[in-house]
Design an enzyme around this catalytic site. Structure first.
Site, PDB file in Angstrom:
ATOM      1  N   THR A  12      39.687  35.016  51.854  1.00 42.12           N
ATOM      2  CA  THR A  12      38.736  36.150  51.013  1.00 42.12           C
ATOM      3  C   THR A  12      37.914  35.011  50.536  1.00 42.12           C
ATOM      4  O   THR A  12      38.107  33.259  50.640  1.00 42.12           O
ATOM      5  CB  THR A  12      39.935  36.358  49.179  1.00 42.12           C
ATOM      6  OG1 THR A  12      40.699  34.942  48.790  1.00 42.12           O
ATOM      7  CG2 THR A  12      40.666  37.594  49.464  1.00 42.12           C
ATOM      8  N   CYS A  13      36.669  35.176  49.401  1.00 39.06           N
ATOM      9  CA  CYS A  13      35.758  34.475  49.039  1.00 39.06           C
ATOM     10  C   CYS A  13      36.589  33.170  48.275  1.00 39.06           C
ATOM     11  O   CYS A  13      37.174  33.180  47.555  1.00 39.06           O
ATOM     12  CB  CYS A  13      34.787  35.847  48.333  1.00 39.06           C
ATOM     13  SG  CYS A  13      33.220  34.708  47.764  1.00 39.06           S
ATOM     14  N   PRO A  14      36.269  32.049  48.714  1.00 35.96           N
ATOM     15  CA  PRO A  14      34.710  31.668  49.496  1.00 35.96           C
ATOM     16  C   PRO A  14      35.422  30.791  50.571  1.00 35.96           C
ATOM     17  O   PRO A  14      34.392  30.249  51.377  1.00 35.96           O
ATOM     18  CB  PRO A  14      34.278  30.319  48.484  1.00 35.96           C
ATOM     19  CG  PRO A  14      34.892  30.084  47.686  1.00 35.96           C
ATOM     20  CD  PRO A  14      35.913  31.076  47.719  1.00 35.96           C
TER      21      PRO A  14
END
Length: 88
Positions: A12-14
C-alpha cells in the site's frame, strides 16, 4: 529495450512508489521499469512521482484489478547532450 519488473502487488501507499524510486536510482538513463501494483492510490502516486522527478510515465493500465505502470528513467541531469564536450 527490455524492461525491469517490480512486483508491488499487495503493498500500500507509499511503498510501491518508494520501491520504484529505489530501483530507478540503480538503472541507467532511459531504462524502463514496469511496476505491477494492486493499490488504487498508485495511479495518482505514480503520476505525481513522475511529474515531480522528471521520469516519464509512458504507459499505465489495469487488468483484473492489477495495475501496470511503465516508467522510463530520466536522463542524468549532469549529462551533456551527445556530441557536446564535457566540462574538464
Amino acid at each position: 529495450m527490455s524492461e525491469i519488473l517490480l512486483d508491488a502487488r499487495g503493498l500500500t501507499c507509499p511503498l510501491p512508489v518508494l520501491k520504484a524510486n529505489r530501483m530507478l536510482r540503480g538503472l541507467p538513463p532511459g531504462a524502463r521499469l514496469r511496476v505491477i501494483a494492486t493499490d488504487r492510490a498508485s495511479v495518482a502516486d505514480f503520476q505525481a512521482f513522475c511529474r515531480e522527478t522528471g521520469h516519464a510515465l509512458i504507459a499505465f493500465g489495469e487488468e483484473g484489478g492489477t495495475l501496470s505502470f511503465v516508467i522510463r528513467r530520466r536522463p542524468d541531469p549532469d549529462a551533456a547532450p551527445q556530441g557536446a564536450p564535457r566540462p574538464a
